[in-house]
Every structure is written in structure tokens, then in C-alpha cells.
Design a protein around this motif. Structure first.
Motif, PDB file in Angstrom:
ATOM      1  N   SER A  83       7.490  -8.411   3.374  1.00  0.00           N
ATOM      2  CA  SER A  83       8.137  -7.183   2.904  1.00  0.00           C
ATOM      3  C   SER A  83       7.476  -5.950   3.509  1.00  0.00           C
ATOM      4  CB  SER A  83       8.062  -7.100   1.376  1.00  0.00           C
ATOM      5  OG  SER A  83       8.472  -5.817   0.929  1.00  0.00           O
ATOM      6  N   PRO A  84       8.262  -5.038   4.101  1.00  0.00           N
ATOM      7  CA  PRO A  84       7.689  -3.809   4.662  1.00  0.00           C
ATOM      8  C   PRO A  84       7.032  -2.937   3.594  1.00  0.00           C
ATOM      9  CG  PRO A  84      10.086  -3.676   4.577  1.00  0.00           C
ATOM     10  CD  PRO A  84       9.721  -5.104   4.294  1.00  0.00           C
ATOM     11  N   GLY A  85       7.383  -3.156   2.344  1.00  0.00           N
ATOM     12  CA  GLY A  85       6.797  -2.384   1.261  1.00  0.00           C
ATOM     13  C   GLY A  85       5.312  -2.634   1.076  1.00  0.00           C
ATOM     14  N   LEU A  86       4.822  -3.745   1.635  1.00  0.00           N
ATOM     15  CA  LEU A  86       3.405  -4.090   1.505  1.00  0.00           C
ATOM     16  C   LEU A  86       2.596  -3.749   2.760  1.00  0.00           C
ATOM     17  CD1 LEU A  86       3.685  -7.548  -0.306  1.00  0.00           C
ATOM     18  CD2 LEU A  86       2.805  -5.414  -1.271  1.00  0.00           C
ATOM     19  N   HIS A  87       3.258  -3.194   3.769  1.00  0.00           N
ATOM     20  CA  HIS A  87       2.537  -2.873   5.001  1.00  0.00           C
ATOM     21  C   HIS A  87       1.507  -1.770   4.721  1.00  0.00           C
ATOM     22  CE1 HIS A  87       1.622  -1.826   9.138  1.00  0.00           C
ATOM     23  NE2 HIS A  87       2.265  -2.918   9.521  1.00  0.00           N
ATOM     24  N   PRO A  88       0.285  -1.934   5.195  1.00  0.00           N
ATOM     25  CA  PRO A  88      -0.775  -0.943   4.926  1.00  0.00           C
ATOM     26  C   PRO A  88      -0.470   0.457   5.445  1.00  0.00           C
ATOM     27  CG  PRO A  88      -1.477  -2.548   6.573  1.00  0.00           C
ATOM     28  CD  PRO A  88      -0.243  -3.094   5.937  1.00  0.00           C
ATOM     29  N   ASP A  89       0.377   0.588   6.457  1.00  0.00           N
ATOM     30  CA  ASP A  89       0.694   1.907   6.985  1.00  0.00           C
ATOM     31  C   ASP A  89       1.408   2.784   5.956  1.00  0.00           C
ATOM     32  OD1 ASP A  89      -0.499   1.481   9.371  1.00  0.00           O
ATOM     33  OD2 ASP A  89       1.322   1.406  10.581  1.00  0.00           O
ATOM     34  N   ASN A  90       1.964   2.170   4.920  1.00  0.00           N
ATOM     35  CA  ASN A  90       2.615   2.948   3.866  1.00  0.00           C
ATOM     36  C   ASN A  90       1.626   3.893   3.185  1.00  0.00           C
ATOM     37  OD1 ASN A  90       5.439   1.950   3.665  1.00  0.00           O
ATOM     38  ND2 ASN A  90       4.449  -0.007   3.281  1.00  0.00           N
ATOM     39  N   VAL A  91       0.366   3.491   3.139  1.00  0.00           N
ATOM     40  CA  VAL A  91      -0.659   4.311   2.489  1.00  0.00           C
ATOM     41  C   VAL A  91      -0.784   5.657   3.190  1.00  0.00           C
ATOM     42  CG1 VAL A  91      -3.110   4.459   1.891  1.00  0.00           C
ATOM     43  CG2 VAL A  91      -1.916   2.275   1.687  1.00  0.00           C
ATOM     44  N   LYS A  92      -0.575   5.664   4.485  1.00  0.00           N
ATOM     45  CA  LYS A  92      -0.695   6.901   5.255  1.00  0.00           C
ATOM     46  C   LYS A  92       0.460   7.858   4.987  1.00  0.00           C
ATOM     47  CE  LYS A  92      -3.160   4.471   8.948  1.00  0.00           C
ATOM     48  NZ  LYS A  92      -3.163   4.100  10.385  1.00  0.00           N
ATOM     49  N   THR A 143      -7.630   1.548  -0.635  1.00  0.00           N
ATOM     50  CA  THR A 143      -6.225   1.255  -0.927  1.00  0.00           C
ATOM     51  C   THR A 143      -5.558   0.646   0.297  1.00  0.00           C
ATOM     52  OG1 THR A 143      -6.114   3.135  -2.456  1.00  0.00           O
ATOM     53  CG2 THR A 143      -4.025   2.233  -1.684  1.00  0.00           C
ATOM     54  N   LEU A 144      -5.835   1.232   1.456  1.00  0.00           N
ATOM     55  CA  LEU A 144      -5.287   0.703   2.701  1.00  0.00           C
ATOM     56  C   LEU A 144      -5.781  -0.721   2.938  1.00  0.00           C
ATOM     57  CD1 LEU A 144      -4.852   2.738   5.936  1.00  0.00           C
ATOM     58  CD2 LEU A 144      -5.630   0.373   6.054  1.00  0.00           C
ATOM     59  N   SER A 175      -3.648  -4.156   3.263  1.00  0.00           N
ATOM     60  CA  SER A 175      -3.839  -4.956   4.478  1.00  0.00           C
ATOM     61  C   SER A 175      -4.177  -6.402   4.116  1.00  0.00           C
ATOM     62  CB  SER A 175      -4.965  -4.353   5.328  1.00  0.00           C
ATOM     63  OG  SER A 175      -5.175  -5.114   6.499  1.00  0.00           O
ATOM     64  N   THR A 176      -5.021  -6.573   3.098  1.00  0.00           N
ATOM     65  CA  THR A 176      -5.390  -7.908   2.635  1.00  0.00           C
ATOM     66  C   THR A 176      -4.160  -8.655   2.136  1.00  0.00           C
ATOM     67  OG1 THR A 176      -7.620  -7.208   2.003  1.00  0.00           O
ATOM     68  CG2 THR A 176      -6.767  -9.204   0.956  1.00  0.00           C
ATOM     69  N   ALA A 177      -3.301  -7.953   1.417  1.00  0.00           N
ATOM     70  CA  ALA A 177      -2.080  -8.579   0.897  1.00  0.00           C
ATOM     71  C   ALA A 177      -1.140  -8.950   2.037  1.00  0.00           C
ATOM     72  CB  ALA A 177      -1.381  -7.621  -0.063  1.00  0.00           C
ATOM     73  N   TYR A 178      -0.931  -8.011   2.943  1.00  0.00           N
ATOM     74  CA  TYR A 178       0.005  -8.228   4.047  1.00  0.00           C
ATOM     75  C   TYR A 178      -0.452  -9.390   4.941  1.00  0.00           C
ATOM     76  CZ  TYR A 178       3.536  -6.707   7.470  1.00  0.00           C
ATOM     77  OH  TYR A 178       4.631  -6.628   8.311  1.00  0.00           O
ATOM     78  N   ALA A 190      -5.508 -14.981  -5.346  1.00  0.00           N
ATOM     79  CA  ALA A 190      -6.709 -14.599  -6.093  1.00  0.00           C
ATOM     80  C   ALA A 190      -7.437 -13.457  -5.385  1.00  0.00           C
ATOM     81  CB  ALA A 190      -7.635 -15.804  -6.229  1.00  0.00           C
ATOM     82  N   ARG A 191      -7.545 -13.551  -4.070  1.00  0.00           N
ATOM     83  CA  ARG A 191      -8.223 -12.503  -3.298  1.00  0.00           C
ATOM     84  C   ARG A 191      -7.436 -11.198  -3.337  1.00  0.00           C
ATOM     85  NH1 ARG A 191      -9.333 -13.762   2.908  1.00  0.00           N
ATOM     86  NH2 ARG A 191     -10.800 -15.238   1.955  1.00  0.00           N
TER      87      ARG A 191
END
Length: 238
Positions: A11-20, A36-37, A41-44, A81-82
Motif C-alpha cells: 500500500s502506498p499509504g505506508l511508504h516512508p516518503d509520506n512522512v515528508k 516516524t520515517l 520504512s520498517t513496515a514497508y 511484532a517488529r
């Protein structure tokens, strides 16, 4: 987002670049949102890794579809978990940062004029109508009139004909105007917290999609596998 870092399976909603894209994000607030980024990133990357693992599982000639699901789900649960730990930790940190900046912006003012002048200003304001009073204070804040603002807001509210609530509100407005950096940092960390609360839940569906089966199905397959294996356990006779 940079195309090289985009995986259409996630999902693009989880991309770390969204934080920016968070309101208030800039060079000054970037360090505050670094964790937060990292959490996104860990999730993506975790979800991407599970997709890769699922594809690799399909190439194992000794695993049928059920075994592929079980092994992929085991891997997915480790990533979950992570990921969950990361989001929980960052959210807790953001809450502390929000409380800190909120406290700074709510700090009471101290009068900058002499006692006599401050008293005259408060009397002048108190003698106004309610509409005139609020217009005067708002104008003083907008014009950066620290003497007038501090005289009214740096003493008990009733001396100027204000309620305590209005005094707190105007104090907040003044502090935001006087410390725009703090106000911007607060907005940024509030935005980061909101983004985590709105999007972290996507992880569950994304991992389910990556595994190829719902968690309850994987659990049922795992249970059936365990029960079947019990038939091959040697038992003592005697």
C-alpha cells in the motif's frame, strides 16, 4: 515518492516518503520525525520481505500450498511484532513531544511594563465592551505589542475583564506568534502521530495479502499440521 523505492505490492499509504509530506515537515523538524520515517520504512520493507518470502516459498518443491502459507505466516508474524513495536514506541515518543511543546506554548506571560503602566492598561481594557476588549487584544497580538499583551495576559484574568479560558487562549495565540519554530514543531509531531494512528492499521491487511491467507486460516493449517505430526511420534509401549 521515488519510483525506485516503490513496490506496487505494498500500500502506498505506508511508504516512508509520506512522512515528508506532513504539514510542518522541513529541515528543522526533520530530526523530530526521523523515528516516524524509520517506523514506516520498517513496515514497508517488512511487508515487502514477506511478499518476497511468499514467492520464494512457491519454488520449494517439498512444500504444498498449506506449507507455503504456514512458513510465510511464521515469517510475517515476526515482522508484525517488529513493526508494531516500532509504531508503539514512536507514538509514545511523539506524545511526549506534543506535551512538551504544548506546555511551552501555554507558558503564562510576565508583564513587560512598569506596575503603574500595566495597571492602567488593564483598567483601560476592562472598561471596554466585550467586543472591543477582544478586538483590542487580538490586534495587540497581531501587531506584536508585547507591552499591552503582557499587561493583560500576565496578570489575573479578571483584572482585565477576561475569563481564565479566554486568557489561556490568547496566551496560546501570543506564544505561537512569538515562537513560530515551536508552533511548527508541534504541528509536525501532531501530524506524525495522526499519520501513525490513521495508517498503522493497514499493516494487518497488507501482511495478510502478502501471506496469501488470513491469520485464522494460517492458524488452522498450523494446528492441523501439528495434529497430523503427532501420528508419527514414537510412543513407549509397556
Amino acid at each position: 515518492m521515488e519510483n525506485a523505492n516503490v513496490d506496487t505490492r505494498v500500500s502506498p499509504g505506508l511508504h516512508p516518503d509520506n512522512v515528508k509530506q506532513i504539514d510542518g515537515y522541513d529541515d528543522d523538524t526533520a530530526p523530530l520525525l526521523g523515528t516516524t520515517l524509520t517506523a514506516f520504512s520498517t513496515a514497508y520493507e517488512g511487508i515487502r520481505a514477506v511478499h518476497d518470502a511468499r514467492e520464494k516459498a512457491k519454488t520449494n518443491p517439498t512444500w504444498n500450498e498449506a506449507q507455503q502459507i504456514i512458513h510465510t505466516d511464521d515469517f510475517a508474524q515476526k515482522h508484525l511484532a517488529r513493526i508494531s513495536k516500532g509504531f508503539d514506541s514512536v507514538r509514545a515518543t511523539l506524545e511526549k513531544q506534543i506535551a512538551h511543546f504544548e506546555t511551552e506554548l501555554a507558558t503564562p506571560l510576565e508583564s513587560r511594563a512598569s506596575v503603574g503602566i500595566s495597571g492602567e492598561i488593564r483598567k483601560y481594557v476592562k472598561d471596554m465592551t466585550t467586543e472591543e476588549r477582544h478586538k483590542f487584544i487580538q490586534q495587540a497580538i497581531d501587531e506584536g505589542d508585547a507591552v499591552s499583551v503582557s499587561a493583560v495576559l500576565g496578570a489575573p484574568a479578571y483584572l482585565s475583564g477576561l475569563t481564565a479560558d479566554f486568557q489561556r487562549t490568547y496566551t496560546r495565540y501570543w506564544n505561537e506568534r512569538s515562537a513560530p519554530e515551536t508552533a511548527r514543531k508541534l504541528k509536525a509531531v501532531q501530524g506524525a502521530k495522526a499519520m501513525i494512528e490513521e495508517r498503522a492499521g493497514l499493516v494487518f491487511k497488507e501482511l495478510e495479502k502478502a501471506v496469501g491467507a488470513a491469520p485464522h486460516k494460517a492458524q488452522a493449517l498450523r494446528k492441523a499440521k501439528t495434529e497430523a505430526e503427532q501420528a508419527f511420534v514414537l510412543k513407549d509401549i509397556g
